[in-house]
Design an enzyme around this catalytic site. Structure first.
Site, PDB file in Angstrom:
ATOM      1  N   ARG A  35       0.835  -1.218   0.000  1.00 59.90           N
ATOM      2  CA  ARG A  35       0.000   0.000   0.000  1.00 59.90           C
ATOM      3  C   ARG A  35       0.866   1.264   0.000  1.00 59.90           C
ATOM      4  O   ARG A  35       0.549   2.264   0.642  1.00 59.90           O
ATOM      5  CB  ARG A  35      -0.943   0.036   1.220  1.00 59.90           C
ATOM      6  CG  ARG A  35      -1.793  -1.192   1.401  1.00 59.90           C
ATOM      7  CD  ARG A  35      -2.900  -1.320   0.371  1.00 59.90           C
ATOM      8  NE  ARG A  35      -3.801  -2.394   0.725  1.00 59.90           N
ATOM      9  CZ  ARG A  35      -3.691  -3.644   0.256  1.00 59.90           C
ATOM     10  NH1 ARG A  35      -2.732  -3.967  -0.617  1.00 59.90           N
ATOM     11  NH2 ARG A  35      -4.557  -4.569   0.623  1.00 59.90           N
TER      12      ARG A  35
ATOM     13  N   SER B  40     -10.595   0.551   4.058  1.00 63.90           N
ATOM     14  CA  SER B  40      -9.746   0.305   5.240  1.00 63.90           C
ATOM     15  C   SER B  40      -9.099   1.618   5.658  1.00 63.90           C
ATOM     16  O   SER B  40      -8.425   2.259   4.859  1.00 63.90           O
ATOM     17  CB  SER B  40      -8.635  -0.684   4.903  1.00 63.90           C
ATOM     18  OG  SER B  40      -9.195  -1.855   4.378  1.00 63.90           O
TER      19      SER B  40
ATOM     20  N   GLU C  46      -4.051   4.401   6.293  1.00 62.76           N
ATOM     21  CA  GLU C  46      -3.927   4.192   4.841  1.00 62.76           C
ATOM     22  C   GLU C  46      -4.535   5.388   4.103  1.00 62.76           C
ATOM     23  O   GLU C  46      -4.089   5.773   3.023  1.00 62.76           O
ATOM     24  CB  GLU C  46      -4.677   2.899   4.486  1.00 62.76           C
ATOM     25  CG  GLU C  46      -4.545   2.516   3.034  1.00 62.76           C
ATOM     26  CD  GLU C  46      -5.273   1.218   2.710  1.00 62.76           C
ATOM     27  OE1 GLU C  46      -4.935   0.173   3.295  1.00 62.76           O
ATOM     28  OE2 GLU C  46      -6.175   1.263   1.855  1.00 62.76           O
TER      29      GLU C  46
HETATM   30  P1  FAD Z   1      -8.463   9.701  -4.254  1.00 65.14           P
HETATM   31  O1  FAD Z   1      -9.148   9.321  -3.010  1.00 65.14           O
HETATM   32  O2  FAD Z   1      -9.139  10.706  -5.126  1.00 65.14           O
HETATM   33  O3  FAD Z   1      -6.985  10.074  -4.030  1.00 65.14           O
HETATM   34  C1  FAD Z   1      -6.166   9.316  -3.159  1.00 65.14           C
HETATM   35  C2  FAD Z   1      -4.761   9.951  -3.122  1.00 65.14           C
HETATM   36  O4  FAD Z   1      -4.142   9.855  -4.399  1.00 65.14           O
HETATM   37  C3  FAD Z   1      -4.803  11.443  -2.807  1.00 65.14           C
HETATM   38  O5  FAD Z   1      -3.642  11.735  -2.064  1.00 65.14           O
HETATM   39  C4  FAD Z   1      -4.744  12.108  -4.164  1.00 65.14           C
HETATM   40  O6  FAD Z   1      -4.169  13.402  -4.136  1.00 65.14           O
HETATM   41  C5  FAD Z   1      -3.846  11.146  -4.930  1.00 65.14           C
HETATM   42  N1  FAD Z   1      -4.153  11.091  -6.363  1.00 65.14           N
HETATM   43  C6  FAD Z   1      -5.312  10.661  -6.920  1.00 65.14           C
HETATM   44  N2  FAD Z   1      -5.214  10.687  -8.258  1.00 65.14           N
HETATM   45  C7  FAD Z   1      -3.997  11.170  -8.557  1.00 65.14           C
HETATM   46  C8  FAD Z   1      -3.292  11.438  -9.775  1.00 65.14           C
HETATM   47  N3  FAD Z   1      -3.853  11.218 -10.973  1.00 65.14           N
HETATM   48  N4  FAD Z   1      -2.031  11.939  -9.702  1.00 65.14           N
HETATM   49  C9  FAD Z   1      -1.439  12.163  -8.504  1.00 65.14           C
HETATM   50  N5  FAD Z   1      -2.046  11.936  -7.319  1.00 65.14           N
HETATM   51  C10 FAD Z   1      -3.300  11.430  -7.348  1.00 65.14           C
HETATM   52  N6  FAD Z   1      -7.895   0.267  -1.748  1.00 65.14           N
HETATM   53  C11 FAD Z   1      -7.166  -0.843  -2.005  1.00 65.14           C
HETATM   54  O7  FAD Z   1      -5.954  -0.754  -2.236  1.00 65.14           O
HETATM   55  N7  FAD Z   1      -7.745  -2.073  -2.004  1.00 65.14           N
HETATM   56  C12 FAD Z   1      -9.071  -2.252  -1.783  1.00 65.14           C
HETATM   57  O8  FAD Z   1      -9.544  -3.375  -1.806  1.00 65.14           O
HETATM   58  C13 FAD Z   1      -9.868  -1.092  -1.510  1.00 65.14           C
HETATM   59  N8  FAD Z   1     -11.184  -1.214  -1.225  1.00 65.14           N
HETATM   60  C14 FAD Z   1     -11.913  -0.113  -0.940  1.00 65.14           C
HETATM   61  C15 FAD Z   1     -13.280  -0.266  -0.642  1.00 65.14           C
HETATM   62  C16 FAD Z   1     -14.061   0.828  -0.349  1.00 65.14           C
HETATM   63  C17 FAD Z   1     -15.527   0.654  -0.032  1.00 65.14           C
HETATM   64  C18 FAD Z   1     -13.485   2.125  -0.372  1.00 65.14           C
HETATM   65  C19 FAD Z   1     -14.339   3.339  -0.104  1.00 65.14           C
HETATM   66  C20 FAD Z   1     -12.136   2.298  -0.649  1.00 65.14           C
HETATM   67  C21 FAD Z   1     -11.336   1.173  -0.930  1.00 65.14           C
HETATM   68  N9  FAD Z   1      -9.967   1.286  -1.215  1.00 65.14           N
HETATM   69  C22 FAD Z   1      -9.221   0.170  -1.507  1.00 65.14           C
HETATM   70  C23 FAD Z   1      -9.310   2.596  -1.182  1.00 65.14           C
HETATM   71  C24 FAD Z   1      -9.415   3.382  -2.518  1.00 65.14           C
HETATM   72  O9  FAD Z   1     -10.569   3.020  -3.226  1.00 65.14           O
HETATM   73  C25 FAD Z   1      -8.218   3.161  -3.430  1.00 65.14           C
HETATM   74  O10 FAD Z   1      -7.026   3.514  -2.771  1.00 65.14           O
HETATM   75  C26 FAD Z   1      -8.330   3.952  -4.733  1.00 65.14           C
HETATM   76  O11 FAD Z   1      -7.240   3.653  -5.581  1.00 65.14           O
HETATM   77  C27 FAD Z   1      -8.394   5.465  -4.530  1.00 65.14           C
HETATM   78  O12 FAD Z   1      -8.726   6.037  -5.779  1.00 65.14           O
HETATM   79  P2  FAD Z   1      -9.365   7.477  -5.892  1.00 65.14           P
HETATM   80  O13 FAD Z   1      -9.389   7.834  -7.338  1.00 65.14           O
HETATM   81  O14 FAD Z   1     -10.655   7.541  -5.197  1.00 65.14           O
HETATM   82  O15 FAD Z   1      -8.275   8.334  -5.145  1.00 65.14           O
HETATM   83  P1  NAP Z   2     -10.291 -10.617   5.245  1.00 66.51           P
HETATM   84  O1  NAP Z   2     -10.495 -11.619   4.168  1.00 66.51           O
HETATM   85  O2  NAP Z   2     -11.244 -10.537   6.379  1.00 66.51           O
HETATM   86  O3  NAP Z   2      -8.819 -10.786   5.831  1.00 66.51           O
HETATM   87  C1  NAP Z   2      -8.326  -9.885   6.829  1.00 66.51           C
HETATM   88  C2  NAP Z   2      -6.920  -9.472   6.454  1.00 66.51           C
HETATM   89  O4  NAP Z   2      -6.107 -10.620   6.445  1.00 66.51           O
HETATM   90  C3  NAP Z   2      -6.856  -8.863   5.070  1.00 66.51           C
HETATM   91  O5  NAP Z   2      -6.714  -7.488   5.211  1.00 66.51           O
HETATM   92  C4  NAP Z   2      -5.690  -9.539   4.380  1.00 66.51           C
HETATM   93  O6  NAP Z   2      -4.575  -8.697   4.171  1.00 66.51           O
HETATM   94  C5  NAP Z   2      -5.262 -10.642   5.318  1.00 66.51           C
HETATM   95  N1  NAP Z   2      -5.384 -11.932   4.627  1.00 66.51           N
HETATM   96  C6  NAP Z   2      -6.480 -12.720   4.504  1.00 66.51           C
HETATM   97  N2  NAP Z   2      -6.172 -13.845   3.826  1.00 66.51           N
HETATM   98  C7  NAP Z   2      -4.868 -13.761   3.506  1.00 66.51           C
HETATM   99  C8  NAP Z   2      -3.970 -14.604   2.802  1.00 66.51           C
HETATM  100  N3  NAP Z   2      -4.351 -15.779   2.306  1.00 66.51           N
HETATM  101  N4  NAP Z   2      -2.694 -14.174   2.646  1.00 66.51           N
HETATM  102  C9  NAP Z   2      -2.282 -12.993   3.136  1.00 66.51           C
HETATM  103  N5  NAP Z   2      -3.083 -12.137   3.796  1.00 66.51           N
HETATM  104  C10 NAP Z   2      -4.362 -12.526   3.997  1.00 66.51           C
HETATM  105  O7  NAP Z   2     -10.151  -9.167   4.575  1.00 66.51           O
HETATM  106  P2  NAP Z   2     -11.247  -8.140   4.100  1.00 66.51           P
HETATM  107  O8  NAP Z   2     -11.204  -6.989   5.007  1.00 66.51           O
HETATM  108  O9  NAP Z   2     -12.547  -8.835   3.820  1.00 66.51           O
HETATM  109  O10 NAP Z   2     -10.614  -7.693   2.718  1.00 66.51           O
HETATM  110  C11 NAP Z   2     -10.457  -8.594   1.651  1.00 66.51           C
HETATM  111  C12 NAP Z   2      -9.422  -8.032   0.687  1.00 66.51           C
HETATM  112  O11 NAP Z   2      -9.869  -6.775   0.153  1.00 66.51           O
HETATM  113  C13 NAP Z   2      -8.074  -7.754   1.355  1.00 66.51           C
HETATM  114  O12 NAP Z   2      -7.059  -8.067   0.446  1.00 66.51           O
HETATM  115  C14 NAP Z   2      -8.119  -6.273   1.630  1.00 66.51           C
HETATM  116  O13 NAP Z   2      -6.828  -5.673   1.592  1.00 66.51           O
HETATM  117  C15 NAP Z   2      -8.976  -5.749   0.500  1.00 66.51           C
HETATM  118  N6  NAP Z   2      -9.711  -4.543   0.937  1.00 66.51           N
HETATM  119  C16 NAP Z   2      -9.026  -3.383   1.027  1.00 66.51           C
HETATM  120  C17 NAP Z   2      -9.665  -2.218   1.406  1.00 66.51           C
HETATM  121  C18 NAP Z   2      -8.913  -0.916   1.439  1.00 66.51           C
HETATM  122  O14 NAP Z   2      -9.526   0.120   1.572  1.00 66.51           O
HETATM  123  N7  NAP Z   2      -7.602  -0.953   1.320  1.00 66.51           N
HETATM  124  C19 NAP Z   2     -11.008  -2.241   1.737  1.00 66.51           C
HETATM  125  C20 NAP Z   2     -11.668  -3.466   1.683  1.00 66.51           C
HETATM  126  C21 NAP Z   2     -11.023  -4.617   1.278  1.00 66.51           C
HETATM  127  P3  NAP Z   2      -4.388  -7.712   2.925  1.00 66.51           P
HETATM  128  O15 NAP Z   2      -5.251  -6.535   3.235  1.00 66.51           O
HETATM  129  O16 NAP Z   2      -2.940  -7.424   2.997  1.00 66.51           O
HETATM  130  O17 NAP Z   2      -4.798  -8.413   1.681  1.00 66.51           O
END
Ligand code: FAD
Ligand code: NAP
Length: 335
Positions: free
Chosen positions: A161, A235, A331
């Protein structure tokens, strides 16, 4: 250019904040003109889908909303396709487009909100796949030098991340496009147990990338709050990496503490488990709180302020530090 512009519909927390100035970026040519505006040089925020930001106050500068559109194949052979995608394209729509074409690689990243341009920022990841696994290069506008630069994978310094754009290159670039390399003979990745369980329940033994995407969508819709219903940014905290030694210590006190191996010396502990065990899951304080099904997600039930959510996050961090001696890192990006 618009002024005193509401960002309420442009951040998934649904926070009622304003930008002093707002500009919708539709064409790369507009970047040179923007350079004449002092806030562009000194006080700007690039906004994609607003799904990873927390506004703790109004933004006293220029918000540039990335709406650059388009995608094209830049190379293909019998095995791979290299697809260049403009930063303002919607991420999930891109995933669906690749699935329609049976190009494998990003199906596990289905239903992540936001735009393509933000995907390298934190090297988006889910269900065992990260952007870096399919990433070839990106083009970004160097704001100081007023020129386009190309970043290959090594130059992006991707981590868990993380990327250079959240660290040493923070606030210096506007990502304009991202090029992905996808597979025409997809390899399925169902290492995360939840996907396999859904596929098994549907008696699918040799899944297609569409089956994997459908499973991911089903799991996500059942577990995560939909931001159009309850404000959230996914998250809020990263899963911490801790030493194996510390983990073994904690395990004595908390025998069920889960972990996933990172390397010989390090493990990843799910932050959601720590927060849940510490009693925060489902806690509500007025219009904000910790989601009832997912302890990693902080939510706005209506008219919460960004400051409320920031304070709650800080309290959770302090509590986790006290209970487990683990420093939780956010994050979400604060403004
Ligand atoms: P923004 O929120 O608009 O921006 C995020 C950051 O990036 C800010 O600092 C912004 O200035 C910068 N930025 C955006 N675009 C640019 C650009 N073109 N150039 C330079 N800087 C830029 N993330 C995960 O990694 N995995 C997930 O599974 C995941 N699940 C999510 C589920 C939900 C319900 C929600 C609400 C969020 C989740 N996220 C997840 C977080 C988020 O969706 C991601 O990080 C996504 O990539 C953010 O995109 P955005 O366009 O909305 O970015
Ligand atoms: P989950 O399945 O309940 O698992 C909890 C955490 O354990 C996850 O965050 C994941 O880490 C880790 N995990 C589970 N199984 C794993 C495996 N086999 N190997 C390594 N790590 C493992 O998680 P959840 O909250 O429902 O999310 C599912 C996936 O969606 C995850 O990958 C999570 O990162 C992603 N997600 C991200 C966001 C966001 O905003 N970043 C929001 C929702 C969901 P990792 O997170 O490192 O994968």
């Amino acid at each position: 250019m618009q002024h005193h512009f509401s960002l309420k519909s442009l951040n998934t927390f649904g926070l009622d904040v304003y930008a002093k100035h707002y500009f919708s970026l539709l064409d790369i040519q507009q970047l040179t003109d923007l350079n004449n505006i002092s806030d562009f040089r000194t006080n700007r925020l690039i906004l994609g889908g607003g799904s990873n930001v927390l506004f703790t106050k109004d933004f006293d500068g220029l918000v540039i909303h990335n709406e650059l559109k388009g995608k094209k194949i830049v190379f293909e052979d019998d095995n791979i396709v290299q697809l260049k995608v403009a930063a303002g394209e919607n991420w999930h729509e891109l995933v669906l487009f690749t699935i329609e074409n049976n190009w494998g690689g990003i199906e596990n990243l289905s239903l992540i909100p936001g735009k393509v341009g933000a995907s390298p920022m934190q090297n988006i990841g889910a269900y065992g796949v990260e952007l870096k696994d399919v990433f070839l290069e990106l083009e970004a506008w160097n704001i100081q030098k007023q020129q386009i630069e190309v970043f290959d994978k090594a130059k992006c310094e991707f981590g868990y991340r993380e990327s250079i754009f959240k660290n040493s290159a923070k606030d210096q670039y506007i990502i304009l496009s991202v090029t992905l390399e996808l597979q025409k003979h997809p390899k399925i990745n169902i290492a995360y147990g939840a996907i396999e369980a859904v596929l098994n329940s549907k008696k699918i033994s040799s899944p297609s990338i569409k089956d994997v995407s459908d499973a991911v969508i089903e799991i996500r819709q059942s577990k995560l709050p939909n931001p159009t219903v309850i404000g959230n940014a996914g998250s809020f905290f990263k899963n911490p990496y801790i030493s194996k030694t510390q983990y073994l210590q904690l395990q004595k006190e908390y025998p069920t503490i889960p972990s996933y191996p990172v390397d010989d010396l390090t493990v990843k502990v799910p932050a959601g488990w720590l927060i849940d065990q510490a009693g925060w899951k489902g806690k509500r304080f007025g219009d904000y709180g910790v989601h009832k099904n997912q302890a990693l997600v902080l939510v706005n039930y209506g008219s919460a302020k960004g400051q409320d959510i920031a304070h709650l996050a800080a309290k959770i961090q302090m509590d986790i530090l006290k209970k487990y001696q683990i420093e939780l890192q956010t994050e979400v990006n604060f403004y």
